[in-house]
Design an enzyme around this catalytic site. Structure first.
Site, PDB file in Angstrom:
ATOM      1  N   HIS A 140       0.862  -1.186   0.000  1.00  0.00           N
ATOM      2  CA  HIS A 140       0.000   0.000   0.000  1.00  0.00           C
ATOM      3  C   HIS A 140       0.895   1.231   0.000  1.00  0.00           C
ATOM      4  CE1 HIS A 140      -3.293   2.685   0.748  1.00  0.00           C
ATOM      5  NE2 HIS A 140      -2.772   3.089   1.900  1.00  0.00           N
ATOM      6  N   LYS A 161      -0.283  11.034   1.004  1.00  0.00           N
ATOM      7  CA  LYS A 161       0.609  10.357   0.034  1.00  0.00           C
ATOM      8  C   LYS A 161       0.326  10.835  -1.390  1.00  0.00           C
ATOM      9  CE  LYS A 161      -0.780   6.255   1.284  1.00  0.00           C
ATOM     10  NZ  LYS A 161      -1.684   6.628   2.405  1.00  0.00           N
ATOM     11  N   ASP A 179      -1.745   4.182  -4.675  1.00  0.00           N
ATOM     12  CA  ASP A 179      -2.544   3.328  -3.793  1.00  0.00           C
ATOM     13  C   ASP A 179      -1.997   1.912  -3.676  1.00  0.00           C
ATOM     14  OD1 ASP A 179      -4.691   3.044  -1.982  1.00  0.00           O
ATOM     15  OD2 ASP A 179      -5.779   1.900  -3.481  1.00  0.00           O
ATOM     16  N   ARG A 245      17.724  13.950  14.344  1.00  0.00           N
ATOM     17  CA  ARG A 245      18.039  15.277  13.798  1.00  0.00           C
ATOM     18  C   ARG A 245      19.375  15.306  13.071  1.00  0.00           C
ATOM     19  NH1 ARG A 245      16.851  19.759  18.310  1.00  0.00           N
ATOM     20  NH2 ARG A 245      17.347  21.058  16.503  1.00  0.00           N
TER      21      ARG A 245
END
Length: 318
Positions: A140, A161, A179, A245
């Site tokens: 997916h 997305k 998808d 980070r």
């Protein structure tokens, strides 16, 4: 597995095929991606012969058979056909012997003729079967190509997305699939992603609906398939979660036994997700070229700390 009927429907035009005999066996299944030539078997040596492979007869094999007595031809060819290989293929559209045609019709083994020469037919067959038998899974997500890199964007439903993919398309990148992404393992460490034919070139945008990227942005903004290089997971920003980070730690996602670089991108209002994803792709390309910004920074940081410690030791104490 692939039936002879399915194989013929998909590849008869490209391989220039036509049936010569054995049409009653079109439901037979191809169970192996390997192709073989029956040289030793025609000479009577059946040890090690496997019935799972498609057999290709070229000019040499047929000339050898025509030099034998009819009874010997029938005996040798029957020994092969009774093992019931999935299919017999004949190169250069050479006419098979009447004994071959008779036995294939009798035992229901399809025999197809191709106009390609033997080596060309063997090469194309091997390529087709490797594709058909390649390990496959569906994921997916949305697959795009950005700066030549195949990026699969994943995340929970409604995280953005498709909107991110649309932003990339507007910047000149390409859509592969939205998808659902079908991933195939092409070689030992190479994954290729494509999309279902039904949803090819389509994007689903909430509030707008289904859009056809090829029609809106042109054929230059789509592609049928692309090697999968990295996976980026979008997730809602969580203040309680610690996000890396510096980027020293490399994360990977395993697909079909292949480790793919994996990045987590937190999403919240005000963050330019498209720009950040482009930055991930460019940074990934730099790493492939041997430049790792995080590691270089870490080396400089350690050198700076080491130099300051040395200076403290050398400083006079008053």
């Amino acid at each position: 597995m692939l039936s002879i009927e399915q194989f013929y429907e998909k590849y008869s035009e490209g391989l220039e095929l036509e049936f010569a005999a054995g049409k009653g066996g079109v439901k037979r299944q191809i169970k192996s991606p390997h192709v073989d030539r029956p040289g030793l078997a025609l000479a009577g040596h059946m040890k090690g012969f496997t019935e799972r492979r498609i057999l290709v007869f070229g000019r040499i094999e047929l000339e050898y058979l025509r030099g034998l007595d009819d009874g010997v031809i029938k005996e040798r060819f029957r020994a092969i056909i009774e093992r019931k290989p999935p299919m017999i293929m004949i190169a250069r559209r050479i006419r098979p012997t009447k004994e071959m045609v008779s036995l294939c019709n009798e035992l229901g083994v399809p025999m197809l003729k191709s106009s390609l020469n033997t080596m060309e037919l063997m090469g194309q067959l091997s390529s087709i079967l490797r594709e058909e038998f390649a390990p496959m899974t569906s994921c997916h997500g949305t697959l795009v190509e950005a700066f030549g890199v195949g990026v699969m964007i994943q995340g929970d439903s409604s995280v953005g997305k498709s909107e991110t993919a649309l932003g990339l398309i507007e910047r000149g990148h390409r859509l592969i699939s939205d998808d659902v992404v079908i991933v195939r393992k092409k070689k030992r460490n190479v994954l290729e992603g494509t999309g279902p034919e039904l949803t090819r070139h389509l994007l689903e945008i909430r509030g707008i609906g289904i859009i056809n990227v090829a029609h809106l942005y042109g054929a230059v903004c789509i592609s049928e398939s692309k090697q999968l290089n990295i996976v980026v997971k979008l997730e809602e920003w969580d203040d309680a979660h610690f996000y890396d980070r510096i980027g020293l730690e490399e994360k990977y996602l395993e697909l079909l036994g292949v480790k793919v670089p994996h990045y987590i991108m937190p999403v919240k209002p005000g963050r330019d997700v498209v720009l950040l994803l482009e930055t991930i792709v460019l940074n990934h390309r730099l790493k492939k070229m041997g430049y790792n910004s995080a590691k270089e920074f870490n080396v400089k940081l350690l050198e700076t700390i080491s130099n300051r410690q040395k200076q403290k030791k050398l400083s006079p104490i008053f």
